[in-house]
Enzyme design. Sequence first.
Site, PDB file in Angstrom:
ATOM      1  N   GLN A 157       0.803  -1.232   0.000  1.00 23.61           N
ATOM      2  CA  GLN A 157       0.000   0.000   0.000  1.00 23.61           C
ATOM      3  C   GLN A 157       0.839   1.287   0.000  1.00 23.61           C
ATOM      4  O   GLN A 157       0.458   2.272  -0.626  1.00 23.61           O
ATOM      5  CB  GLN A 157      -0.918  -0.014   1.225  1.00 23.61           C
ATOM      6  CG  GLN A 157      -1.841   1.174   1.353  1.00 23.61           C
ATOM      7  CD  GLN A 157      -2.764   1.032   2.548  1.00 23.61           C
ATOM      8  OE1 GLN A 157      -3.757   0.319   2.486  1.00 23.61           O
ATOM      9  NE2 GLN A 157      -2.432   1.687   3.650  1.00 23.61           N
ATOM     10  N   GLU A 200      -2.985   9.326  -0.958  1.00 26.03           N
ATOM     11  CA  GLU A 200      -2.161   9.996   0.054  1.00 26.03           C
ATOM     12  C   GLU A 200      -1.086  10.864  -0.581  1.00 26.03           C
ATOM     13  O   GLU A 200      -0.097  11.222   0.061  1.00 26.03           O
ATOM     14  CB  GLU A 200      -1.538   8.954   0.995  1.00 26.03           C
ATOM     15  CG  GLU A 200      -2.603   8.265   1.829  1.00 26.03           C
ATOM     16  CD  GLU A 200      -2.053   7.419   2.961  1.00 26.03           C
ATOM     17  OE1 GLU A 200      -0.830   7.172   2.989  1.00 26.03           O
ATOM     18  OE2 GLU A 200      -2.848   7.013   3.810  1.00 26.03           O
ATOM     19  N   ASP A 236       4.329   0.311   4.298  1.00 23.70           N
ATOM     20  CA  ASP A 236       3.126  -0.183   4.963  1.00 23.70           C
ATOM     21  C   ASP A 236       2.505  -1.174   4.000  1.00 23.70           C
ATOM     22  O   ASP A 236       1.997  -0.786   2.939  1.00 23.70           O
ATOM     23  CB  ASP A 236       2.148   0.966   5.264  1.00 23.70           C
ATOM     24  CG  ASP A 236       0.850   0.458   5.892  1.00 23.70           C
ATOM     25  OD1 ASP A 236       0.733  -0.765   6.135  1.00 23.70           O
ATOM     26  OD2 ASP A 236      -0.049   1.286   6.144  1.00 23.70           O
ATOM     27  N   GLU A 277       5.221  -1.601   8.391  1.00 25.14           N
ATOM     28  CA  GLU A 277       3.901  -1.563   9.032  1.00 25.14           C
ATOM     29  C   GLU A 277       3.001  -2.665   8.459  1.00 25.14           C
ATOM     30  O   GLU A 277       3.011  -2.912   7.244  1.00 25.14           O
ATOM     31  CB  GLU A 277       3.289  -0.174   8.776  1.00 25.14           C
ATOM     32  CG  GLU A 277       1.938   0.052   9.425  1.00 25.14           C
ATOM     33  CD  GLU A 277       1.385   1.451   9.097  1.00 25.14           C
ATOM     34  OE1 GLU A 277       2.172   2.411   8.948  1.00 25.14           O
ATOM     35  OE2 GLU A 277       0.156   1.568   8.971  1.00 25.14           O
ATOM     36  N   ASP A 304      -0.805  -1.682  12.872  1.00 29.95           N
ATOM     37  CA  ASP A 304      -1.868  -0.696  12.617  1.00 29.95           C
ATOM     38  C   ASP A 304      -3.210  -1.435  12.661  1.00 29.95           C
ATOM     39  O   ASP A 304      -3.888  -1.427  13.696  1.00 29.95           O
ATOM     40  CB  ASP A 304      -1.623  -0.024  11.264  1.00 29.95           C
ATOM     41  CG  ASP A 304      -2.792   0.812  10.785  1.00 29.95           C
ATOM     42  OD1 ASP A 304      -3.650   1.168  11.606  1.00 29.95           O
ATOM     43  OD2 ASP A 304      -2.866   1.123   9.568  1.00 29.95           O
ATOM     44  N   LYS A 329      -4.117   6.070  15.759  1.00 27.90           N
ATOM     45  CA  LYS A 329      -5.102   6.850  15.000  1.00 27.90           C
ATOM     46  C   LYS A 329      -6.296   7.103  15.904  1.00 27.90           C
ATOM     47  O   LYS A 329      -6.958   6.144  16.328  1.00 27.90           O
ATOM     48  CB  LYS A 329      -5.570   6.062  13.776  1.00 27.90           C
ATOM     49  CG  LYS A 329      -4.512   5.808  12.702  1.00 27.90           C
ATOM     50  CD  LYS A 329      -5.025   4.766  11.708  1.00 27.90           C
ATOM     51  CE  LYS A 329      -4.149   4.671  10.464  1.00 27.90           C
ATOM     52  NZ  LYS A 329      -4.488   3.471   9.654  1.00 27.90           N
ATOM     53  N   ARG A 358      -5.153   9.494   8.133  1.00 32.91           N
ATOM     54  CA  ARG A 358      -5.916   8.513   7.374  1.00 32.91           C
ATOM     55  C   ARG A 358      -5.768   8.849   5.893  1.00 32.91           C
ATOM     56  O   ARG A 358      -5.350   9.953   5.531  1.00 32.91           O
ATOM     57  CB  ARG A 358      -7.413   8.545   7.748  1.00 32.91           C
ATOM     58  CG  ARG A 358      -7.736   8.337   9.211  1.00 32.91           C
ATOM     59  CD  ARG A 358      -7.166   7.084   9.838  1.00 32.91           C
ATOM     60  NE  ARG A 358      -7.430   5.821   9.172  1.00 32.91           N
ATOM     61  CZ  ARG A 358      -8.185   4.845   9.653  1.00 32.91           C
ATOM     62  NH1 ARG A 358      -8.771   4.993  10.826  1.00 32.91           N
ATOM     63  NH2 ARG A 358      -8.349   3.699   8.993  1.00 32.91           N
ATOM     64  N   LYS A 380       3.168  10.092  10.931  1.00 25.65           N
ATOM     65  CA  LYS A 380       2.856   9.541   9.610  1.00 25.65           C
ATOM     66  C   LYS A 380       1.788  10.430   8.997  1.00 25.65           C
ATOM     67  O   LYS A 380       0.621  10.371   9.402  1.00 25.65           O
ATOM     68  CB  LYS A 380       2.354   8.099   9.761  1.00 25.65           C
ATOM     69  CG  LYS A 380       2.182   7.400   8.425  1.00 25.65           C
ATOM     70  CD  LYS A 380       1.518   6.048   8.581  1.00 25.65           C
ATOM     71  CE  LYS A 380       1.533   5.309   7.250  1.00 25.65           C
ATOM     72  NZ  LYS A 380       0.481   4.282   7.169  1.00 25.65           N
TER      73      LYS A 380
HETATM   74  C1  2PG Z   1      -2.933   3.072   6.901  1.00 28.02           C
HETATM   75  C2  2PG Z   1      -3.793   4.266   6.608  1.00 28.02           C
HETATM   76  C3  2PG Z   1      -3.050   5.569   6.507  1.00 28.02           C
HETATM   77  P1  2PG Z   1      -6.243   4.178   5.823  1.00 28.02           P
HETATM   78  O1  2PG Z   1      -3.217   1.959   6.465  1.00 28.02           O
HETATM   79  O2  2PG Z   1      -1.979   3.214   7.646  1.00 28.02           O
HETATM   80  O3  2PG Z   1      -1.901   5.527   5.745  1.00 28.02           O
HETATM   81  O4  2PG Z   1      -4.656   4.063   5.547  1.00 28.02           O
HETATM   82  O5  2PG Z   1      -6.495   5.519   6.384  1.00 28.02           O
HETATM   83  O6  2PG Z   1      -6.865   3.974   4.462  1.00 28.02           O
HETATM   84  O7  2PG Z   1      -6.608   3.103   6.787  1.00 28.02           O
HETATM   85 MG    MG Z   2      -1.472   1.109   7.868  1.00 33.93          MG
END
Ligand code: 2PG
Ligand code: MG
Length: 404
Positions: A157, A200, A236, A277, A304, A329, A358, A380
């Site tokens: 990702q 992103e 990640d 990650e 995460d 988060k 996010r 991040k």
């Molecule tokens: C992640 C996040 C942010 P998302 O996986 O760490 O980079 O993605 O907000 O889509 O969960």
């Molecule tokens: Mg992540």
Amino acid sequence: MSRIRSAAIDAIYDSRGSPTVEVTVELATGASGRAGAPSGASTGAHEVQPFPPGGVSAGIATFRSRVAPALVGVDAADQASVDAALHAADGTSDFSRVGGNPATAASVASALAHAREAGRPLWSVLARPGVEGTKFPAIVGNCLNGGRHAIGGPDIQEFIAFADAPSPEESVRAAIAVHRHVGEELHRRYPTRALGRGDEGGWVAAIGNVEALEILAAACAAVRDELRTPVHPGIDLAASEFFADGKYRYREQTLDTEGQVGFVAGLVDRFGLRYVEDPFDEEAFDGFARLTRAVGDRALIIGDDLYTTEVARLERGLAVGATNSILIKVNQVGTLTDTFRTVDRARAAEQATIASHRSGEVPEGWLTHVAVAIGARGLKCGVLGGERVAKLNELLRLGRATSR
Ligand code: 2PG
Ligand code: MG
């Protein structure tokens, strides 16, 4: 005393053009704070519900009828009381009546109102015990997007610049320089192909995972030489997104857990990754632990989707040595108090914390203050795009304020 006089909610849009909410909290003294909530795309299964079943409009209606009245009269200087009122108005274990996003916006807006009234920066009213706000996080900057954040990109990702300079100025400059180098190299390799950017703000190109890492690692090496600053590659994987029937299914290969440990450990050594990650599915505590044992001395191994900022899941990880770091988060748990419970446990267990944006973000800087308040090892927040730069610019401001 900073009693809340009113809490108002409205719909706004995030950086993907999806609706979300912002909340404005006004205190009896007239001071106010406003905060918007971001939204994820690759969400963890154990996150709270961002909105109730009826979506954003149902979240707004519920907030107006149940939550706003419950907040009136609560002391905004007492974050635990504010967040307890949010939980009481919700009454579920996953914020499915009120929505984790309205709760997050209210929790942060209240803290901002209190900070404004106290004449202090947000980070300082939120600072965890032992955090002085003089150490700044490394930048975790997404330079190349894949997975759910990009159409037609690699399976992994995020391809990340981990910029770990002594000052925010140097880290921000290095992360931006790596992003630029990656774009230039993609253009040099594929001069006739159009280049795009993902959710992103990182580049998107129709290339494989290993080629993306080659380009990223070379860009980091070039910037280390040019700027004489520590910036290293990271990823990640968001591996839950390509895990099915017990296997990690990349376009080029299919791996079982054993194979995934070997593959990711090999990438750490070949490319000098410092940041890894979600290298396994969100239930694969054991896979995480095996990788942490293998390379945890030289790379941050971060949970995460594994933890979703949730203290009980962190405890499970600690029991088996799953990671050495945790992503934080706020809207995965819905309030600052819930977030800090997890942060305090992580800090006590010497897990590094990474405060994270996010993929669908709001163009605000409060995340940067959360990062500084928790003494985060990393912020991040991506590199480019107004909603990402807002957080970097806030870090520059905080860095300048302490060096004056
Ligand atoms: C992640 C996040 C942010 P998302 O996986 O760490 O980079 O993605 O907000 O889509 O969960
Ligand atoms: Mg992540």
